[in-house]
Design a protein around this motif. Structure first.
Motif, short mmCIF file in Angstrom:
data_model
loop_
_atom_site.label_atom_id
_atom_site.label_comp_id
_atom_site.label_asym_id
_atom_site.label_seq_id
_atom_site.Cartn_x
_atom_site.Cartn_y
_atom_site.Cartn_z
N LEU A 182 6.57 -13.11 1.75
CA LEU A 182 6.21 -13.12 3.18
C LEU A 182 5.55 -14.42 3.62
O LEU A 182 5.81 -14.90 4.72
CB LEU A 182 5.27 -11.94 3.48
N LEU A 183 4.66 -14.97 2.78
CA LEU A 183 3.86 -16.13 3.18
C LEU A 183 4.26 -17.42 2.47
O LEU A 183 3.83 -18.50 2.88
CB LEU A 183 2.37 -15.86 2.89
N GLY A 184 5.01 -17.30 1.40
CA GLY A 184 5.37 -18.48 0.64
C GLY A 184 4.34 -18.85 -0.41
O GLY A 184 4.54 -19.75 -1.20
N MET A 185 3.21 -18.18 -0.42
CA MET A 185 2.13 -18.40 -1.38
C MET A 185 1.18 -17.23 -1.33
O MET A 185 1.35 -16.32 -0.53
CB MET A 185 1.40 -19.72 -1.09
N ARG A 186 0.15 -17.25 -2.19
CA ARG A 186 -0.86 -16.19 -2.18
C ARG A 186 -1.71 -16.27 -0.91
O ARG A 186 -1.92 -17.34 -0.35
CB ARG A 186 -1.78 -16.31 -3.40
N LEU A 197 0.80 -1.22 0.00
CA LEU A 197 0.00 0.00 0.00
C LEU A 197 0.83 1.28 0.00
O LEU A 197 0.44 2.27 -0.60
CB LEU A 197 -0.95 0.00 1.20
N VAL A 198 1.98 1.25 0.67
CA VAL A 198 2.80 2.47 0.77
C VAL A 198 3.84 2.51 -0.35
O VAL A 198 3.96 3.51 -1.06
CB VAL A 198 3.47 2.57 2.16
N GLN A 199 4.59 1.42 -0.51
CA GLN A 199 5.68 1.43 -1.48
C GLN A 199 5.24 1.00 -2.88
O GLN A 199 6.00 1.14 -3.83
CB GLN A 199 6.81 0.51 -0.99
N GLY A 200 4.05 0.44 -3.01
CA GLY A 200 3.52 0.09 -4.32
C GLY A 200 4.11 -1.15 -4.96
O GLY A 200 4.05 -1.32 -6.17
N GLU A 201 4.65 -2.06 -4.15
CA GLU A 201 5.19 -3.30 -4.71
C GLU A 201 4.04 -4.21 -5.15
O GLU A 201 2.95 -4.14 -4.60
CB GLU A 201 6.04 -4.03 -3.66
N PRO A 202 4.29 -5.09 -6.12
CA PRO A 202 3.24 -6.01 -6.59
C PRO A 202 2.80 -6.98 -5.48
O PRO A 202 3.63 -7.57 -4.79
CB PRO A 202 3.90 -6.78 -7.73
N THR A 203 1.49 -7.12 -5.33
CA THR A 203 0.93 -7.96 -4.28
C THR A 203 1.43 -9.40 -4.39
O THR A 203 1.77 -10.01 -3.37
CB THR A 203 -0.60 -7.93 -4.36
N ILE A 228 -4.93 -19.38 1.12
CA ILE A 228 -4.88 -19.63 2.57
C ILE A 228 -6.24 -19.31 3.18
O ILE A 228 -6.79 -20.09 3.97
CB ILE A 228 -3.77 -18.79 3.24
N CYS A 229 -6.80 -18.16 2.81
CA CYS A 229 -8.12 -17.76 3.32
C CYS A 229 -9.19 -18.76 2.89
O CYS A 229 -10.06 -19.11 3.70
CB CYS A 229 -8.47 -16.36 2.84
N LEU A 230 -9.14 -19.20 1.66
CA LEU A 230 -10.10 -20.18 1.16
C LEU A 230 -10.01 -21.48 1.94
O LEU A 230 -11.03 -22.04 2.36
CB LEU A 230 -9.89 -20.44 -0.33
N ALA A 231 -8.80 -21.97 2.17
CA ALA A 231 -8.62 -23.21 2.91
C ALA A 231 -9.15 -23.08 4.34
O ALA A 231 -9.83 -23.99 4.85
CB ALA A 231 -7.15 -23.62 2.93
N LEU A 232 -8.89 -21.95 4.99
CA LEU A 232 -9.40 -21.74 6.35
C LEU A 232 -10.92 -21.63 6.36
O LEU A 232 -11.59 -22.17 7.24
CB LEU A 232 -8.77 -20.50 6.97
N ALA A 233 -11.49 -20.92 5.39
CA ALA A 233 -12.94 -20.78 5.31
C ALA A 233 -13.61 -22.14 5.15
O ALA A 233 -14.64 -22.42 5.77
CB ALA A 233 -13.34 -19.86 4.16
N GLU A 234 -13.01 -23.01 4.33
CA GLU A 234 -13.56 -24.36 4.16
C GLU A 234 -13.38 -25.19 5.42
O GLU A 234 -14.31 -25.89 5.84
CB GLU A 234 -12.90 -25.05 2.96
#
Length: 149
Positions: free
Chosen positions: A100-104, A87-93, A108-114
């Motif tokens: 940082l996480l090793g994956m998108r 958000l601040v430096q504008g690096e690609p998500t 992760i959110c989808l797996a937890l939601a399921e």
């Protein structure tokens, strides 16, 4: 609640650990505020048209960000770094999440939601965000159309 009973639910809530607001990671507080805002927005947008589903809309929209709550609580520094870099430096998500996480984050959110058996439309929302954004855009356009039932 009807299955557990109010007494048992109250007892379970009392056993949950709680922390003071000052001890809560700042990023977790931000995620909780975003969730509350989403809940209010969903109630305003869909509450009148889908009055029979009020509770589903209320809790589902509140819990949509629940998978991120877990990350924000367990590793607040990761989300703070993500915010700073994206958000601040504008690096690609994509690059930041992989570093940082090793994956998108969305899978992760989808797996937890399921795993947590969140409402089906929350799971479907994560699937759309992760895999089929065009269909999500179409659905949002239909939802915004006031002429459509």
């Amino acid at each position: 609640l009807s299955r557990l009973g109010l007494a048992r639910a109250s007892q379970l809530l009392k056993t949950l650990p709680s922390i003071q607001d000052a001890e809560m990671p700042r990023v977790l507080g931000q995620m909780l505020l975003i969730s509350q805002h989403a809940m209010q927005q969903a109630s305003g947008l869909f509450g009148a048209r889908l009055a029979r589903l009020w509770q589903e809309i209320h809790w589902g929209s509140l819990l949509t960000m629940a998978p991120v709550w877990a990350l924000a609580n367990a590793r607040p520094q990761l989300l703070e770094q993500w915010q700073q870099r994206v958000l601040v430096q504008g690096e690609p998500t994509l690059r930041v999440e992989r570093e940082l996480l090793g994956m998108r984050l969305l899978p992760i959110c989808l797996a937890l939601a399921e795993l947590w058996r969140l409402p089906q439309w929350v799971i479907q929302g994560y699937r759309l965000l992760a895999c089929d954004r065009r269909l999500l855009v179409r659905a949002l356009r239909i939802a915004r159309d006031h002429q459509s039932p």
